[in-house]
Design a protein around this motif. Structure first.
Motif, PDB file in Angstrom:
ATOM      1  N   MET A  58      13.867  39.138  29.620  1.00  0.00           N
ATOM      2  CA  MET A  58      13.351  38.945  30.979  1.00  0.00           C
ATOM      3  C   MET A  58      12.274  39.971  31.320  1.00  0.00           C
ATOM      4  O   MET A  58      11.275  39.638  31.973  1.00  0.00           O
ATOM      5  CB  MET A  58      14.496  39.015  31.985  1.00  0.00           C
ATOM      6  CG  MET A  58      15.414  37.805  31.918  1.00  0.00           C
ATOM      7  SD  MET A  58      16.840  37.926  32.987  1.00  0.00           S
ATOM      8  CE  MET A  58      16.067  37.882  34.583  1.00  0.00           C
ATOM      9  N   LEU A  59      12.448  41.223  30.877  1.00  0.00           N
ATOM     10  CA  LEU A  59      11.427  42.240  31.105  1.00  0.00           C
ATOM     11  C   LEU A  59      10.126  41.902  30.382  1.00  0.00           C
ATOM     12  O   LEU A  59       9.033  42.073  30.937  1.00  0.00           O
ATOM     13  CB  LEU A  59      11.926  43.613  30.648  1.00  0.00           C
ATOM     14  CG  LEU A  59      12.860  44.335  31.594  1.00  0.00           C
ATOM     15  CD1 LEU A  59      13.408  45.595  30.943  1.00  0.00           C
ATOM     16  CD2 LEU A  59      12.153  44.680  32.883  1.00  0.00           C
ATOM     17  N   ALA A  60      10.236  41.419  29.144  1.00  0.00           N
ATOM     18  CA  ALA A  60       9.039  41.060  28.385  1.00  0.00           C
ATOM     19  C   ALA A  60       8.314  39.882  29.038  1.00  0.00           C
ATOM     20  O   ALA A  60       7.074  39.893  29.151  1.00  0.00           O
ATOM     21  CB  ALA A  60       9.405  40.720  26.944  1.00  0.00           C
ATOM     22  N   VAL A  61       9.056  38.880  29.479  1.00  0.00           N
ATOM     23  CA  VAL A  61       8.431  37.724  30.141  1.00  0.00           C
ATOM     24  C   VAL A  61       7.757  38.161  31.437  1.00  0.00           C
ATOM     25  O   VAL A  61       6.624  37.743  31.729  1.00  0.00           O
ATOM     26  CB  VAL A  61       9.480  36.617  30.390  1.00  0.00           C
ATOM     27  CG1 VAL A  61       8.957  35.559  31.340  1.00  0.00           C
ATOM     28  CG2 VAL A  61       9.902  35.983  29.076  1.00  0.00           C
ATOM     29  N   PHE A  63       6.638  41.185  32.153  1.00  0.00           N
ATOM     30  CA  PHE A  63       5.498  42.038  31.817  1.00  0.00           C
ATOM     31  C   PHE A  63       4.284  41.201  31.442  1.00  0.00           C
ATOM     32  O   PHE A  63       3.189  41.392  31.985  1.00  0.00           O
ATOM     33  CB  PHE A  63       5.891  42.983  30.668  1.00  0.00           C
ATOM     34  CG  PHE A  63       4.758  43.817  30.166  1.00  0.00           C
ATOM     35  CD1 PHE A  63       4.295  44.886  30.901  1.00  0.00           C
ATOM     36  CD2 PHE A  63       4.153  43.541  28.945  1.00  0.00           C
ATOM     37  CE1 PHE A  63       3.257  45.669  30.434  1.00  0.00           C
ATOM     38  CE2 PHE A  63       3.112  44.314  28.473  1.00  0.00           C
ATOM     39  CZ  PHE A  63       2.667  45.385  29.224  1.00  0.00           C
ATOM     40  N   PHE A  64       4.476  40.257  30.507  1.00  0.00           N
ATOM     41  CA  PHE A  64       3.349  39.435  30.084  1.00  0.00           C
ATOM     42  C   PHE A  64       2.915  38.465  31.179  1.00  0.00           C
ATOM     43  O   PHE A  64       1.740  38.116  31.264  1.00  0.00           O
ATOM     44  CB  PHE A  64       3.684  38.684  28.787  1.00  0.00           C
ATOM     45  CG  PHE A  64       3.716  39.587  27.594  1.00  0.00           C
ATOM     46  CD1 PHE A  64       2.577  40.221  27.145  1.00  0.00           C
ATOM     47  CD2 PHE A  64       4.894  39.806  26.915  1.00  0.00           C
ATOM     48  CE1 PHE A  64       2.598  41.056  26.052  1.00  0.00           C
ATOM     49  CE2 PHE A  64       4.940  40.640  25.813  1.00  0.00           C
ATOM     50  CZ  PHE A  64       3.785  41.270  25.380  1.00  0.00           C
ATOM     51  N   GLY A  65       3.842  38.036  32.013  1.00  0.00           N
ATOM     52  CA  GLY A  65       3.476  37.154  33.116  1.00  0.00           C
ATOM     53  C   GLY A  65       2.596  37.851  34.144  1.00  0.00           C
ATOM     54  O   GLY A  65       1.579  37.307  34.583  1.00  0.00           O
ATOM     55  N   PRO A 102      -5.833  43.837  26.606  1.00  0.00           N
ATOM     56  CA  PRO A 102      -5.644  42.381  26.473  1.00  0.00           C
ATOM     57  C   PRO A 102      -5.095  42.038  25.088  1.00  0.00           C
ATOM     58  O   PRO A 102      -5.602  42.494  24.077  1.00  0.00           O
ATOM     59  CB  PRO A 102      -7.053  41.820  26.652  1.00  0.00           C
ATOM     60  CG  PRO A 102      -7.832  42.886  27.312  1.00  0.00           C
ATOM     61  CD  PRO A 102      -7.225  44.184  26.886  1.00  0.00           C
ATOM     62  N   ASP A 103      -4.030  41.272  25.072  1.00  0.00           N
ATOM     63  CA  ASP A 103      -3.421  40.847  23.812  1.00  0.00           C
ATOM     64  C   ASP A 103      -3.336  39.325  23.817  1.00  0.00           C
ATOM     65  O   ASP A 103      -3.564  38.689  24.838  1.00  0.00           O
ATOM     66  CB  ASP A 103      -2.041  41.488  23.641  1.00  0.00           C
ATOM     67  CG  ASP A 103      -1.124  41.197  24.797  1.00  0.00           C
ATOM     68  OD1 ASP A 103      -0.386  40.210  24.736  1.00  0.00           O
ATOM     69  OD2 ASP A 103      -1.162  41.974  25.775  1.00  0.00           O
ATOM     70  N   PRO A 104      -3.056  38.714  22.673  1.00  0.00           N
ATOM     71  CA  PRO A 104      -3.039  37.253  22.599  1.00  0.00           C
ATOM     72  C   PRO A 104      -2.041  36.594  23.551  1.00  0.00           C
ATOM     73  O   PRO A 104      -2.336  35.538  24.121  1.00  0.00           O
ATOM     74  CB  PRO A 104      -2.664  36.962  21.143  1.00  0.00           C
ATOM     75  CG  PRO A 104      -3.044  38.189  20.390  1.00  0.00           C
ATOM     76  CD  PRO A 104      -2.893  39.324  21.342  1.00  0.00           C
ATOM     77  N   VAL A 105      -0.889  37.197  23.748  1.00  0.00           N
ATOM     78  CA  VAL A 105       0.107  36.592  24.647  1.00  0.00           C
ATOM     79  C   VAL A 105      -0.404  36.604  26.084  1.00  0.00           C
ATOM     80  O   VAL A 105      -0.320  35.604  26.800  1.00  0.00           O
ATOM     81  CB  VAL A 105       1.461  37.335  24.529  1.00  0.00           C
ATOM     82  CG1 VAL A 105       2.461  36.779  25.516  1.00  0.00           C
ATOM     83  CG2 VAL A 105       1.998  37.258  23.116  1.00  0.00           C
ATOM     84  N   SER A 106      -0.963  37.726  26.508  1.00  0.00           N
ATOM     85  CA  SER A 106      -1.489  37.817  27.877  1.00  0.00           C
ATOM     86  C   SER A 106      -2.682  36.890  28.070  1.00  0.00           C
ATOM     87  O   SER A 106      -2.836  36.294  29.140  1.00  0.00           O
ATOM     88  CB  SER A 106      -1.905  39.253  28.183  1.00  0.00           C
ATOM     89  OG  SER A 106      -0.806  40.112  28.067  1.00  0.00           O
ATOM     90  N   GLN A 112      -3.237  29.689  30.760  1.00  0.00           N
ATOM     91  CA  GLN A 112      -2.332  28.713  31.372  1.00  0.00           C
ATOM     92  C   GLN A 112      -2.382  28.795  32.890  1.00  0.00           C
ATOM     93  O   GLN A 112      -2.373  27.765  33.575  1.00  0.00           O
ATOM     94  CB  GLN A 112      -0.892  28.914  30.877  1.00  0.00           C
ATOM     95  CG  GLN A 112      -0.706  28.734  29.391  1.00  0.00           C
ATOM     96  CD  GLN A 112      -1.122  27.366  28.922  1.00  0.00           C
ATOM     97  OE1 GLN A 112      -0.784  26.361  29.532  1.00  0.00           O
ATOM     98  NE2 GLN A 112      -1.884  27.324  27.841  1.00  0.00           N
ATOM     99  N   ILE A 113      -2.438  29.989  33.428  1.00  0.00           N
ATOM    100  CA  ILE A 113      -2.521  30.150  34.886  1.00  0.00           C
ATOM    101  C   ILE A 113      -3.858  29.664  35.400  1.00  0.00           C
ATOM    102  O   ILE A 113      -3.941  29.004  36.439  1.00  0.00           O
ATOM    103  CB  ILE A 113      -2.255  31.619  35.281  1.00  0.00           C
ATOM    104  CG1 ILE A 113      -0.802  31.981  34.977  1.00  0.00           C
ATOM    105  CG2 ILE A 113      -2.573  31.857  36.751  1.00  0.00           C
ATOM    106  CD1 ILE A 113      -0.466  33.442  35.168  1.00  0.00           C
ATOM    107  N   SER A 114      -4.930  29.942  34.666  1.00  0.00           N
ATOM    108  CA  SER A 114      -6.262  29.486  35.085  1.00  0.00           C
ATOM    109  C   SER A 114      -6.361  27.964  35.049  1.00  0.00           C
ATOM    110  O   SER A 114      -7.054  27.371  35.889  1.00  0.00           O
ATOM    111  CB  SER A 114      -7.334  30.075  34.185  1.00  0.00           C
ATOM    112  OG  SER A 114      -7.385  31.479  34.334  1.00  0.00           O
ATOM    113  N   SER A 115      -5.685  27.333  34.118  1.00  0.00           N
ATOM    114  CA  SER A 115      -5.744  25.880  34.046  1.00  0.00           C
ATOM    115  C   SER A 115      -4.997  25.210  35.195  1.00  0.00           C
ATOM    116  O   SER A 115      -5.262  24.059  35.519  1.00  0.00           O
ATOM    117  CB  SER A 115      -5.194  25.383  32.707  1.00  0.00           C
ATOM    118  OG  SER A 115      -3.795  25.613  32.643  1.00  0.00           O
TER     119      SER A 115
END
Length: 117
Positions: A58-61, A63-65, A102-106, A112-115
């Protein structure tokens, strides 16, 4: 007959009065042995340290979110420039700059958010 019944009741009372029997035991984490009196004794095995995988996930999700949402709002070029601006500073700011890179996941989350907009 009554003497054996009294002895049986005393043994049952001792079992229920024991402190170790307040928690339910797991069948898969128990050790079964036979006592010198012939009684079957079930002892729960010690549990090792447990890793809270759900909390870490949950922390990782989160963080990247959040990182992806900020990248989506500011744009990847401006976001990368601001993260690089922190690199020549103190050690704490360098750690922050490393986590903000900036990393690939971010980038994927930002796309996805921009779309959606």
């Amino acid at each position: 007959m009554s003497d054996s019944y009294e002895e049986f009741r005393d043994r049952v009372a001792r079992i229920y009065d024991a402190k170790g029997n307040k928690k339910p035991m797991r069948a898969s984490r128990s050790q079964i042995s036979v006592d010198h009196d012939g009684y079957v004794v079930i002892r729960s095995a010690r549990r090792g340290p447990q890793v809270p995988w759900t909390g870490i996930l949950m922390l990782a999700v989160a963080f990247f979110g959040v990182k992806g949402a900020v990248m989506s709002r500011l744009g990847p070029d401006f976001y990368g420039a601001q993260a690089q601006r922190l690199e020549p500073a103190s050690v704490l700011e360098q750690v922050g700059a490393w986590t903000m890179r900036p990393d690939p996941v971010s980038r994927w989350v930002a796309a996805q958010i921009s779309s959606l907009s």
